[in-house]
Structure formats: C-alpha cells, structure tokens
Design an enzyme around this catalytic site. Structure first.
Site, PDB file in Angstrom:
ATOM      1  CG  ASP A   1      -0.910   5.144   4.014  1.00 32.42           C
ATOM      2  OD1 ASP A   1      -1.689   5.303   2.441  1.00 32.42           O
ATOM      3  OD2 ASP A   1      -2.064   5.533   5.328  1.00 32.42           O
TER       4      ASP A   1
ATOM      5  CG  HIS B   1      -1.866   1.179   1.232  1.00 34.57           C
ATOM      6  ND1 HIS B   1      -3.388   1.022   1.639  1.00 34.57           N
ATOM      7  CD2 HIS B   1      -2.061   2.630   1.083  1.00 34.57           C
ATOM      8  CE1 HIS B   1      -4.051   2.192   2.355  1.00 34.57           C
ATOM      9  NE2 HIS B   1      -3.150   2.873   1.126  1.00 34.57           N
TER      10      HIS B   1
HETATM   11 ZN    ZN Z   1      -6.698   4.321   3.516  1.00 39.23          ZN
END
Ligand code: ZN
Length: 388
Positions: free
Chosen positions: A283, A61
């Site tokens: 992230d 991610h």
């Molecule tokens: Zn998110």
C-alpha cells in the site's frame, strides 16, 4: 554482463550455492561451478561469499502516482520515488488509484508506470479506483486491459467501506466480467483487485460474486484482508475457494483488531491453505487514515514500499524459513498477475535480484540487469529525488 559467484540461491525454493550469469536484462545461466568465459567478453564479476540471493520483490499494490486525499487536499500523497522502491528490494510494481479517482486518473498512473520503466524498473497498473463505474481511459475496463500495455486489471474497487460506491452484486459482476474477458483476450492478469474495508459485510460481496456467477474465483483478488481478524478468517475461506488473497504490510498497534502482515502470513501457511494463493503488498504511497465513528479522519500515516522488506525481516526474525515465506513476495504475485519472467530466479527470467546479509537485511538490488542498490545504498536515484 555480470557473473555472480557463490550465491546462496532461493529461486524461491532453496537451491544451494550457485553461480549466476546475467546478460543484458536476463539471467541466462545458473550452475554449480564458475563458467569458463572468454576475457574478451568483459564480464564483470561479483562474489556474494555465500550471501542469500532472491528474486526481486513484486509489490502488487502501490499508489505510484500518490494516494490519500481523505483529510483534505493537503493530504494528497506525492508520487513514490524510485529509490523508495529499490531500497526495499521492490523491482516490479503494480500501481493503483484509491479513494481519490477524481483529481487523479488512470492516464496519470499509466504515465507514472511508464516513467518507472524508463528508469529501468518493471511496472504495471490497474485501471479504475475505489468507485464505480470505474474511471478508465478508453471508456471500459475491458478496453483499457486490451488497448493499454501497462493495464493488467481493475481496482482497487472498494467494498464494505464507507468510502466505496456501495456497489450492488450486479455491478460487481459486470466489472468482474470485463476484467476476466480482458484477461482472456490478452493473456494479462484480468483480475479485480478488491479493497476490503472495515465494514461488517466483510467478504460477503466477493462470496456472493463467486456463488452467483460463472466468473472464475481467481478473478477476485481481495486486499487489506488482515485489517480485521474476523475478516482475515473469512478471507482464508476465500483462498480455499480459489481466490488469491493479498495481505497489506501496514503498521499494526498492540491490541489492535488486526494482524500484522508477518503474523497473518504465518497464520495462513499454518492453516495448510494453498501456499500459492497468498501475497503481501505494501500500500506504498497510500494514505493510511484512521476514522472516528462519524467518518472523520483522526490521524493518518503514509504506506511505504519498504514495508515488504520489513515484513520479510520480521518473518526471518521469528524463525520462519526463508523458502516458506518468500513465495508470497515473489512467485505468488507473479502467478496471479501472469508475469512469467518475474518472481523466480531461473535461466530466461528477468535479472531482478536481491541479496540479503546474514540478518536478512537487503544489501544489493538489481533490476533488469542493472544494480540500483549496492551495499545498502542507492546507486541510482529517480530524476527529481533530492530536489524537493
Ligand atoms: Zn485500499
């Protein structure tokens, strides 16, 4: 070709001191004694002197083309530079779009992933973003997974969040079906990477999707599950039902109603849940905003791909055995994302390797047979690094 001597091998399971032969972009041989190689082969030698070697980390991610945008146009985060990935031991990445799937688009993300491949890394992406109907290149999620080499799933589709499209159950199921069938037709992951917001509905949309359809639970892949402690408990129950849950390595303040990634992973493993259904992602490149009750941004930070290595270090610092925690960064994401040459050190796997110093800090990083980091310093940088 490289011969790596005296490596304390974690494949991720511990294998003891080994010698590894790398040819081109692959690991071709692993053995207990140095192989007899003809000098005409010109194999370069590197002695690890007993340092630990692990598979390159897989970050499932990353806002590769840049995320953010929640605090005005100036908060659009720039694209992630190559060395920010490699310095953190990340050799495989999956790019995502987030809140901003209007001024940013899947085509840009696919191009960014291809750019990283040209630079020697391994990169894929999900189509869509927070919102529904998902933004795509071909017109459908299924079409993107089938027709576009880099696209392996859809997401991050946002639920239980004030920034989401507030999808109904039917809408979520439709997206799940598209991803699942796209995965079946191509052998790709075919997952829905679901952004879990702070909202009180928590995992309820996913639970209803599992109970209300024939779509296998593995298709639903919730992320940011450690952002609230009650949400994490519910997410662990989803893992029991067959989902792989993704912990985000964001910074957690003292007293915050969240679990830091290292704490969340230990809690998951201590609970005796399936050890292969948990992953950690960074992230990276995303904006990590905090909102007040009116939905206004109070402050934000930017996620870093280095957060994975920091989490691994924190786990080692608190006495966790490396082989217990390493699968969440390597073999588990490879399993979920159906990347058979990734996440393991074995003959026939891609030569994505990370070495650690005795304290657990990253020293060297090889991606597809090429050294990107040596002695803790980047030896290859991206084309525009240092020009900004
Ligand atoms: Zn998110």
């Amino acid at each position: 070709m490289w011969i790596l001597h005296n490596a304390d091998l974690y494949a991720p399971e511990p294998r003891g001191i080994k010698h590894l032969l790398v040819a081109g972009s692959s690991i071709v041989w692993i053995g207990d004694d140095p192989p007899a190689l003809d000098s005409s082969l010109g194999v370069k030698e590197f002695d690890l002197e007993g340092r630990r070697i692990l598979p390159g980390l897989i970050d499932g991610h990353v806002h590769l083309s840049g995320g953010g945008g929640e605090a005005g146009y100036q908060s659009r985060v720039p694209a992630v530079a190559l060395s920010r990935l490699t310095l953190g031991g990340v050799t495989s990445v999956v790019g995502v779009l987030g809140t901003d799937d209007v001024t940013r688009a899947p085509a840009e993300l696919v191009a960014t992933a291809r750019g990283l491949i040209e630079q020697g890394l391994s990169a894929w992406c999900h189509t869509g973003g927070y919102h529904i109907p998902p933004v795509t290149i071909t017109g459908t999620v299924r079409g993107d997974i089938i027709h576009i080499d880099r696209v392996i799933g859809v997401g991050e589709i946002a639920v239980s969040d004030h920034r989401s499209s507030q999808p109904t159950q039917d809408e979520l199921l439709r997206i799940g079906a598209e991803a699942h069938v796209g995965g079946l037709m191509t052998g790709k992951a075919g997952v829905v990477h679901v952004h879990m917001g702070d909202g009180p509905r928590g995992t309820e949309p996913i639970l209803r999707a599992i109970e209300g359809s024939e779509i296998p639970a593995r298709v639903w892949n919730p992320t940011h599950v450690n952002r609230r402690r009650a949400l994490f408990d519910d997410a662990m129950a989803l893992a029991e039902r067959g989902c792989t849950i993704d912990i985000t390595a964001f910074p957690v303040e003292e007293g915050e109603d969240a679990w830091a990634a290292d704490e969340a992973l230990v809690r998951y493993l201590d609970a005796g849940l399936p050890a292969d259904r948990v992953t950690v992602s960074s992230d990276g490149g995303g904006c990590l905003p905090a909102f007040d009750s009116e939905g206004r941004v109070t402050h934000f930070e930017v996620g870093s791909p280095g957060a994975l290595a920091q989490t691994l270090l924190a786990l080692l610092d608190r006495g966790q055995p490396l082989d217990r925690v390493l699968p969440a960064f390597t073999s588990n994401p490879a399993l979920l994302l159906r990347l058979p040459r990734k996440g393991r050190i074995a003959a026939g796997a891609d030569a994505d390797l990370v070495t650690l110093d005795p304290k657990g800090r990253i020293v060297d990083v090889m991606a597809n047979g090429t050294w990107y980091v040596q002695g803790g310093n980047p030896v290859i940088r991206g084309p525009f690094e240092g020009t900004a």
